[in-house]
Design an enzyme around this catalytic site. Sequence first.
Site, PDB file in Angstrom:
ATOM      1  N   ASP A  97      -1.274  -3.096   7.281  1.00  0.00           N
ATOM      2  CA  ASP A  97      -1.952  -3.905   6.265  1.00  0.00           C
ATOM      3  C   ASP A  97      -2.179  -5.339   6.744  1.00  0.00           C
ATOM      4  OD1 ASP A  97      -2.703  -4.006   3.354  1.00  0.00           O
ATOM      5  OD2 ASP A  97      -1.238  -5.619   3.380  1.00  0.00           O
ATOM      6  N   GLU A 142      -5.527  -2.829   9.662  1.00  0.00           N
ATOM      7  CA  GLU A 142      -6.536  -3.341   8.741  1.00  0.00           C
ATOM      8  C   GLU A 142      -6.751  -4.796   9.143  1.00  0.00           C
ATOM      9  OE1 GLU A 142      -5.603  -4.760   4.956  1.00  0.00           O
ATOM     10  OE2 GLU A 142      -7.474  -4.164   4.047  1.00  0.00           O
ATOM     11  N   HIS A 198      -8.984   2.267  -1.126  1.00  0.00           N
ATOM     12  CA  HIS A 198      -8.440   1.850  -2.429  1.00  0.00           C
ATOM     13  C   HIS A 198      -8.849   0.432  -2.811  1.00  0.00           C
ATOM     14  CE1 HIS A 198      -5.894   0.152   0.594  1.00  0.00           C
ATOM     15  NE2 HIS A 198      -5.317  -0.611  -0.311  1.00  0.00           N
ATOM     16  N   ASP A 199      -9.509  -0.260  -1.873  1.00  0.00           N
ATOM     17  CA  ASP A 199      -9.963  -1.639  -2.153  1.00  0.00           C
ATOM     18  C   ASP A 199     -11.465  -1.704  -2.396  1.00  0.00           C
ATOM     19  OD1 ASP A 199      -7.825  -3.046   0.430  1.00  0.00           O
ATOM     20  OD2 ASP A 199      -7.437  -2.728  -1.707  1.00  0.00           O
ATOM     21  N   ASP A 220       3.131  10.659  -8.001  1.00  0.00           N
ATOM     22  CA  ASP A 220       4.439  10.598  -7.343  1.00  0.00           C
ATOM     23  C   ASP A 220       4.480  11.548  -6.142  1.00  0.00           C
ATOM     24  OD1 ASP A 220       5.162  12.116 -10.375  1.00  0.00           O
ATOM     25  OD2 ASP A 220       5.003  13.241  -8.510  1.00  0.00           O
ATOM     26  N   ASP A 235       1.714   3.211   5.146  1.00  0.00           N
ATOM     27  CA  ASP A 235       1.115   1.875   5.043  1.00  0.00           C
ATOM     28  C   ASP A 235       2.207   0.855   5.380  1.00  0.00           C
ATOM     29  OD1 ASP A 235      -1.614   1.262   2.860  1.00  0.00           O
ATOM     30  OD2 ASP A 235      -0.760  -0.148   4.327  1.00  0.00           O
TER      31      ASP A 235
HETATM   32  O1  TEU Z   1      -6.204  -5.689   1.617  1.00  0.00           O
HETATM   33  C1  TEU Z   1      -6.601  -6.811   2.374  1.00  0.00           C
HETATM   34  C2  TEU Z   1      -7.598  -7.590   1.646  1.00  0.00           C
HETATM   35  O2  TEU Z   1      -8.066  -8.620   2.047  1.00  0.00           O
HETATM   36  C3  TEU Z   1      -8.029  -7.082   0.353  1.00  0.00           C
HETATM   37  O3  TEU Z   1      -7.914  -8.109  -0.563  1.00  0.00           O
HETATM   38  C4  TEU Z   1      -9.446  -6.618   0.521  1.00  0.00           C
HETATM   39  O4  TEU Z   1     -10.104  -7.373   1.481  1.00  0.00           O
HETATM   40  C5  TEU Z   1     -10.191  -6.883  -0.727  1.00  0.00           C
HETATM   41  O5  TEU Z   1      -9.425  -6.344  -1.755  1.00  0.00           O
HETATM   42  C6  TEU Z   1     -11.526  -6.211  -0.626  1.00  0.00           C
HETATM   43  O6  TEU Z   1     -12.034  -6.178  -1.893  1.00  0.00           O
HETATM   44  C7  TEU Z   1      -4.898  -5.206   1.894  1.00  0.00           C
HETATM   45  C8  TEU Z   1      -4.658  -3.995   1.018  1.00  0.00           C
HETATM   46  O7  TEU Z   1      -5.595  -2.982   1.364  1.00  0.00           O
HETATM   47  C9  TEU Z   1      -4.829  -4.435  -0.408  1.00  0.00           C
HETATM   48  O8  TEU Z   1      -4.754  -3.326  -1.300  1.00  0.00           O
HETATM   49  C10 TEU Z   1      -3.738  -5.442  -0.721  1.00  0.00           C
HETATM   50  O9  TEU Z   1      -3.946  -5.956  -2.032  1.00  0.00           O
HETATM   51  C11 TEU Z   1      -3.764  -6.604   0.272  1.00  0.00           C
HETATM   52  O10 TEU Z   1      -3.920  -6.207   1.624  1.00  0.00           O
HETATM   53  C12 TEU Z   1      -2.431  -7.337   0.222  1.00  0.00           C
HETATM   54  O11 TEU Z   1      -1.438  -6.503   0.757  1.00  0.00           O
END
Ligand code: TEU
Length: 558
Positions: A201, A254, A326-327, A30, A99
């Site tokens: 995003d 992004e 985070h992805d 948080d 974001d």
């Molecule tokens: O991610 C964009 C996206 O295409 C993701 O799905 C990413 O390419 C993939 O997870 C790679 O493994 C952005 C954000 O970073 C992601 O966390 C969100 O889930 C997504 O957009 C939708 O907002």
Amino acid sequence: MKKTNWFKNAIIYQIYPRSFQDSNGDGMGDIRGIINRLDYLKDLGINCVWLSPVYSSPQEDNGYDISDYKDIYPPFGTLKDFKEMVDEMHKRGIRLIMDLVVNHTSSEHRWFKEARKSVDNPYHDYYIWKKGKKNGKLPTNWMGFFGENTWEYVPECDEYYLHLFAKGQPDLNWENPKVQEEVKSILKFWLDMGVDGFRCDVINLISKDPNIRDGHEFLLKGSKQFVNGPRLHEFLHMLNKEVLSKYDCMTVGETVFTTLEDAKLLTSPEREELDMIFNFDHTNTDNYLGIKWLMRKFKLVNLKKAFDKWQLGNTTGWNSLFIENHDQRRSVGRFNTSETTYRKESAKLLATMYFFQKGTPFIYEGQEIGMTNAHFTSLSQYQDTETHSIYKTLKKMHLPKSYIAKTIPNGSRDNARTPMQWDNTEFAGFSNVKPWLEINKNKDSINVKESIEDKNSILNYYKKMIEIYKDEKELVDASYKDLLPKHKYLYVYERETNDNIYLCINNFSTRFIKYHIDENYNAKKTLLLGNYSLIEEQKQASTIVLQPFETRLYKIKK
Ligand code: TEU
């Protein structure tokens, strides 16, 4: 207010709020928790934070599904807490970028709740609707980013709405001027709150080809109609001219599946669109077609090709530099590095190799202590909506169980979302209750507390690296040259200024490899940074033997 290029000297730390620090005992991170850790970030040496979404949200996609752009998800805190956080960051010389998720909202957003009531509702055109095909099929054959179809039927309208991600994430219709106005209002709201910019995003998806039809792409069907659409630059320039340019703020887009040419259009200063973008060529070197679930054997030459392309090719824009977010799965153990025997050496090698390239470096929470993949063994341990949806798709494709059992733990975004490991207590100092996602089993040996106490830790290496980065200010504008693009195991590049050469040598293998440093450099070279302790003779030698995963950064007076 005049815009400055502060982002060129920024060192940006990404916080995934859900997993950073829980302060109110609900098992989830948080805003108060972030405030409590600001001195840690200051001590690390970063000067900007990218905060993943904290807005009101049903959390289907952990906040990337927003139901109120101008309020805070209550378990994370309040707008008052947020304002305090911004002030406390600024007091420490830390800027904050938020974001911005405006390709889609949550289906719980009031706009969508109205829009789905009827085709005549004033909010209906905030989203993208289409009739189904006569044969009862979906409007198009498009495939979404989570591996599922992209249309969901709403009986009240007898139409389908578009969602490129989860069905709880309906795409906004940017052709509608009211949507553009809403986004401008959102930007102003946060900029007036003191925020210093935005990570945008999937921003290159906001413009779609108006003639929506079946796609014939091999995998991401329809992507030619929704990636880098016809009005993308127009929309971004409009936001820049009408809002962003009035603040000293930064934007980083992004931009999935973007090209170097697109990036130059998106980030050339005179075009007044974005300041930077994230490209994924380097993180796609261990998969096919940019689809991380299609695993490919990693080769260092492909990583160098990706870096060289952007370091040498992005001549008008400004690069962002990252190896985790985070992805993405954790970088330690990726790119042919070691998560076990040589974990520390690997983490330091990866840090050095990307940090001293040309551009703005980003550090993802936990990367600085060498946090590793989660290695979950059962599907039920995963919380990520993408992981579960991809699992279903892979099953439907009848891929071998053994392949699915490998690609899910390899590609799941939960690898990067296990709670931050602050110490070796039961819940790793992240919380005093069981967290929303399992803590990595190695929290007893990998955590901030032990890292601070260990002078040879990855954390202390990052602190030293950041200090050097800040001291060597001329690096910002130095040139880049890859000295060994074809070498299987070594990544060696030079950054050159009028007075100095910075030589970065990286051994991406367990082999002992001899490397000859140009004799002319000899007398004037200083070893600024390295991940092995060396005697003076080794530091000064012109023929060196690189140890497993050894990295060295030399400064050579010309
Ligand atoms: O991610 C964009 C996206 O295409 C993701 O799905 C990413 O390419 C993939 O997870 C790679 O493994 C952005 C954000 O970073 C992601 O966390 C969100 O889930 C997504 O957009 C939708 O907002």
